[in-house]
Design a protein around this motif. Structure first.
Motif, PDB file in Angstrom:
ATOM      1  N   UNK A  47       0.817  -1.218   0.000  1.00  0.00           N
ATOM      2  CA  UNK A  47       0.000   0.000   0.000  1.00  0.00           C
ATOM      3  C   UNK A  47       0.851   1.269   0.000  1.00  0.00           C
ATOM      4  N   UNK A  48       2.105   1.134   0.392  1.00  0.00           N
ATOM      5  CA  UNK A  48       3.012   2.287   0.397  1.00  0.00           C
ATOM      6  C   UNK A  48       3.518   2.627  -0.996  1.00  0.00           C
ATOM      7  N   UNK A  49       3.250   1.770  -1.981  1.00  0.00           N
ATOM      8  CA  UNK A  49       3.694   2.040  -3.341  1.00  0.00           C
ATOM      9  C   UNK A  49       4.995   1.330  -3.665  1.00  0.00           C
ATOM     10  N   UNK A  50       5.600   1.699  -4.788  1.00  0.00           N
ATOM     11  CA  UNK A  50       6.849   1.089  -5.241  1.00  0.00           C
ATOM     12  C   UNK A  50       7.987   1.551  -4.340  1.00  0.00           C
ATOM     13  N   UNK A  51       8.581   0.610  -3.613  1.00  0.00           N
ATOM     14  CA  UNK A  51       9.635   0.942  -2.655  1.00  0.00           C
ATOM     15  C   UNK A  51      11.032   0.633  -3.192  1.00  0.00           C
ATOM     16  N   UNK A  52      11.126   0.152  -4.395  1.00  0.00           N
ATOM     17  CA  UNK A  52      12.401  -0.364  -4.901  1.00  0.00           C
ATOM     18  C   UNK A  52      13.470   0.716  -5.043  1.00  0.00           C
ATOM     19  N   UNK A  53      13.051   1.957  -5.209  1.00  0.00           N
ATOM     20  CA  UNK A  53      14.021   3.046  -5.352  1.00  0.00           C
ATOM     21  C   UNK A  53      14.037   3.946  -4.127  1.00  0.00           C
ATOM     22  N   UNK A  54      13.486   3.463  -3.005  1.00  0.00           N
ATOM     23  CA  UNK A  54      13.311   4.310  -1.820  1.00  0.00           C
ATOM     24  C   UNK A  54      14.005   3.744  -0.594  1.00  0.00           C
ATOM     25  N   UNK A  55      14.458   4.655   0.272  1.00  0.00           N
ATOM     26  CA  UNK A  55      14.732   4.300   1.657  1.00  0.00           C
ATOM     27  C   UNK A  55      13.412   4.387   2.408  1.00  0.00           C
ATOM     28  N   UNK A  56      13.212   3.473   3.333  1.00  0.00           N
ATOM     29  CA  UNK A  56      11.972   3.442   4.118  1.00  0.00           C
ATOM     30  C   UNK A  56      12.324   3.634   5.586  1.00  0.00           C
ATOM     31  N   UNK A  57      11.650   4.573   6.230  1.00  0.00           N
ATOM     32  CA  UNK A  57      11.758   4.754   7.678  1.00  0.00           C
ATOM     33  C   UNK A  57      10.608   4.015   8.334  1.00  0.00           C
ATOM     34  N   UNK A  58      10.941   3.095   9.241  1.00  0.00           N
ATOM     35  CA  UNK A  58       9.932   2.379  10.015  1.00  0.00           C
ATOM     36  C   UNK A  58      10.150   2.681  11.490  1.00  0.00           C
ATOM     37  N   UNK A  59       9.098   3.104  12.169  1.00  0.00           N
ATOM     38  CA  UNK A  59       9.161   3.406  13.604  1.00  0.00           C
ATOM     39  C   UNK A  59       8.384   2.337  14.359  1.00  0.00           C
ATOM     40  N   UNK A  60       8.999   1.787  15.394  1.00  0.00           N
ATOM     41  CA  UNK A  60       8.338   0.781  16.214  1.00  0.00           C
ATOM     42  C   UNK A  60       8.154  -0.550  15.520  1.00  0.00           C
ATOM     43  N   UNK A 117      20.715   9.197   8.361  1.00  0.00           N
ATOM     44  CA  UNK A 117      20.740   7.772   8.049  1.00  0.00           C
ATOM     45  C   UNK A 117      19.904   7.432   6.814  1.00  0.00           C
ATOM     46  N   UNK A 118      19.322   8.440   6.172  1.00  0.00           N
ATOM     47  CA  UNK A 118      18.408   8.194   5.063  1.00  0.00           C
ATOM     48  C   UNK A 118      18.877   8.907   3.795  1.00  0.00           C
ATOM     49  N   UNK A 119      18.640   8.265   2.662  1.00  0.00           N
ATOM     50  CA  UNK A 119      18.929   8.858   1.359  1.00  0.00           C
ATOM     51  C   UNK A 119      17.637   8.990   0.573  1.00  0.00           C
ATOM     52  N   UNK A 120      17.404  10.163   0.000  1.00  0.00           N
ATOM     53  CA  UNK A 120      16.187  10.401  -0.772  1.00  0.00           C
ATOM     54  C   UNK A 120      16.149   9.506  -2.012  1.00  0.00           C
ATOM     55  N   UNK A 121      14.940   9.192  -2.466  1.00  0.00           N
ATOM     56  CA  UNK A 121      13.635   9.508  -1.877  1.00  0.00           C
ATOM     57  C   UNK A 121      13.335   8.606  -0.677  1.00  0.00           C
ATOM     58  N   UNK A 122      12.512   9.134   0.232  1.00  0.00           N
ATOM     59  CA  UNK A 122      12.198   8.439   1.486  1.00  0.00           C
ATOM     60  C   UNK A 122      10.686   8.295   1.633  1.00  0.00           C
ATOM     61  N   UNK A 123      10.264   7.116   2.021  1.00  0.00           N
ATOM     62  CA  UNK A 123       8.876   6.896   2.413  1.00  0.00           C
ATOM     63  C   UNK A 123       8.867   6.408   3.860  1.00  0.00           C
ATOM     64  N   UNK A 124       7.860   6.806   4.604  1.00  0.00           N
ATOM     65  CA  UNK A 124       7.695   6.360   5.987  1.00  0.00           C
ATOM     66  C   UNK A 124       6.567   5.338   6.022  1.00  0.00           C
ATOM     67  N   UNK A 125       6.850   4.164   6.567  1.00  0.00           N
ATOM     68  CA  UNK A 125       5.838   3.110   6.681  1.00  0.00           C
ATOM     69  C   UNK A 125       5.951   2.541   8.085  1.00  0.00           C
ATOM     70  N   UNK A 151       8.414  11.466   1.049  1.00  0.00           N
ATOM     71  CA  UNK A 151       7.469  11.580  -0.061  1.00  0.00           C
ATOM     72  C   UNK A 151       6.062  11.182   0.356  1.00  0.00           C
ATOM     73  N   UNK A 152       5.976  10.133   1.176  1.00  0.00           N
ATOM     74  CA  UNK A 152       4.666   9.662   1.608  1.00  0.00           C
ATOM     75  C   UNK A 152       4.778   9.040   2.986  1.00  0.00           C
ATOM     76  N   UNK A 153       3.646   8.976   3.670  1.00  0.00           N
ATOM     77  CA  UNK A 153       3.520   8.330   4.974  1.00  0.00           C
ATOM     78  C   UNK A 153       2.437   7.266   4.863  1.00  0.00           C
ATOM     79  N   UNK A 154       2.758   6.044   5.220  1.00  0.00           N
ATOM     80  CA  UNK A 154       1.764   4.982   5.276  1.00  0.00           C
ATOM     81  C   UNK A 154       1.787   4.470   6.707  1.00  0.00           C
ATOM     82  N   UNK A 155       0.771   4.849   7.479  1.00  0.00           N
ATOM     83  CA  UNK A 155       0.837   4.719   8.931  1.00  0.00           C
ATOM     84  C   UNK A 155      -0.425   4.063   9.488  1.00  0.00           C
ATOM     85  N   UNK A 156      -0.221   3.222  10.493  1.00  0.00           N
ATOM     86  CA  UNK A 156      -1.345   2.606  11.174  1.00  0.00           C
ATOM     87  C   UNK A 156      -1.660   3.360  12.456  1.00  0.00           C
TER      88      UNK A 156
END
Length: 285
Positions: A47-60, A117-125, A151-156
């Motif tokens: 649901x977060x989209x194409x992550x193949x070219x992204x760094x992803x930040x995950x919290x918890x 610690x992150x390189x663009x583009x970044x998505x948060x999931x 770029x985007x936030x996909x959050x519960x």
């Protein structure tokens, strides 16, 4: 159908076994509710989209269910910020299966600076801990410079919080959070989860919200003035705006009319565009 094979494709054991092996009993004080179904965590990653070219930040990340979903679904790299040191060994086991693609930081997400610690583009999931979820969202929506690092936030969230994020005028959930989100993002609820999907089961339903940033706010407005107006307006949301906003100054009634807002209206009736117009008029003073 890729998600159906998540538990075997990475050679790692089911999450219930991971939790048992590392004695990861969820702690209420940390807002922990673990999502154990790897089919669901893979779906959230998609649901977060194409992550193949992204760094992803995950919290918890907890025991790493969503972490595994993100990696299986092709995330270029995942930065997992976990406050609970008990979870770190389980996360490191995942990292060993995905060399160079998972970095784990044992820290409080409210305190750590992740940008280095992150390189663009970044998505948060993230399946955010209930006790800090809304505060983290507001931080991500109010950086000193816009557009932000993500770029985007996909959050519960708890379902009620999710409904506040996407609420429209004249609804019970409409308030400052919906205005802030709508000013800077496109947002929608993309998934609902029942309590029994989690261990331990919370007393509330949950929902996943996907937010995509706008390159500039939807309507021009001074952020400080807009924040002051909405704080006062929704602080007394049952009052007419000419009353709740009287602290803005003696000209407020005329300024409301100039912004196309009836002075007798209440905050919950007013759309974002009108609040932004009022903020511009007040700022021009």
């Amino acid at each position: 159908m890729k998600g159906l094979f998540v538990s075997t494709i990475d050679g790692l054991p089911p999450l219930r076994e991971v939790i048992k092996a590392h004695d990861l009993v969820a702690k209420k004080q940390l807002g922990q509710n673990f999502l154990l179904d790897l089919n669901l965590t893979a779906k959230i990653a998609r649901l977060a989209g194409d992550l193949s070219a992204c760094d992803v930040l995950e919290v918890g990340p907890g025991p790493g269910g969503l972490t595994r979903g993100l990696l299986v679904e092709g995330a270029r790299r995942v930065l997992a910020v976990e406050k609970d040191p008990r979870c770190v060994p389980a996360l490191e086991e995942i990292g060993a299966v995905y060399p160079g693609r998972l970095q784990v930081i044992n820290a409080d997400a409210m305190e750590v600076d992740v940008l280095g610690h992150l390189n663009a583009p970044v998505r948060v999931v993230a399946n955010l801990p209930y006790n800090v979820g809304t505060e983290l969202l507001i931080r991500w929506l109010t950086p000193k410079i816009w557009p932000p690092f993500w770029q985007s936030l996909t959050l519960m969230f708890q379902k009620e919080v999710a409904e506040r994020i996407v609420a429209k005028p004249r609804s019970d959930h409409y308030g400052r959070l919906a205005l802030l989100v709508g000013w800077r993002c496109d947002a929608k609820i993309v998934m609902h989860l029942p309590p029994e999907a989690f261990t331990p089961a919370p007393k509330v339903h949950s929902a996943v919200v996907h937010l995509t940033r706008l390159e500039a706010p939807r309507f021009a407005a001074d952020e400080t003035v807009l924040n002051r107006i909405t704080t006062m307006a929704f602080g007394q949301r049952r009052k007419m705006l000419r009353s709740s906003l009287k602290g803005m100054g003696p000209a407020i009634e005329a300024q409301l009319e100039a912004a196309g807002i009836p002075p007798t209206a209440r905050a919950e009736e007013i759309e974002l565009e009108r609040f932004c117009a009022l903020a511009r008029i007040v700022a021009a003073g």
